[in-house]
Every structure is written in C-alpha cells, then in structure tokens.
Scaffold this motif. Structure first.
Motif: not given
Ligand code: ZN
Length: 62
Positions: A5, A8, A31-32, A35
């Motif tokens: 990623d 992050c 991941c999210s 992000c």
């Molecule tokens: Zn991330």
C-alpha cells in the motif's frame, strides 16, 4: 501476490486489498478507504515512489 500500500506502506495481499487504482500504467492496492482517499486526492504524491529502493546493479563500488 504481496503488494505494498503506497499510502501507509503496509504489505497486503492483492486479492484482499480494500481497493485498487491504476495510475500511469501501474496498479496500486490499498488496505482501507482512508488510504484510497489519500491516493485519490494526490496520486502523484504516492504513485511515484522515490528511487532509493533501487539496488545498485553496477557492483563497481570499492
Ligand atoms: Zn493503507
């Protein structure tokens, strides 16, 4: 496939990534939502990592 990623820096499995984006021919995984939002806000900041990870291929240093 393990991917990183770019926002992050976390390593994630590409199949389990929350989302992915394509930027200038490269695919990035996140991941999210947090992000992805950061990447969407400024893809150039994350889409062009610095070259310090590049290994020295010359082998000519003494
Ligand atoms: Zn991330």
């Amino acid at each position: 496939m393990k991917v990183k990623d770019p926002v992050c820096g976390m390593e994630i499995e590409s199949e389990k990534a929350f989302a992915k984006r394509e930027h200038e021919g490269r695919t990035f995984y996140f991941c999210s939502q947090n992000c992805v939002s950061k990447f969407d806000a400024d893809p150039h900041k994350y889409g062009h990592p610095q070259k310090h990870e590049h290994h020295d291929e010359h082998g000519s240093h003494h």
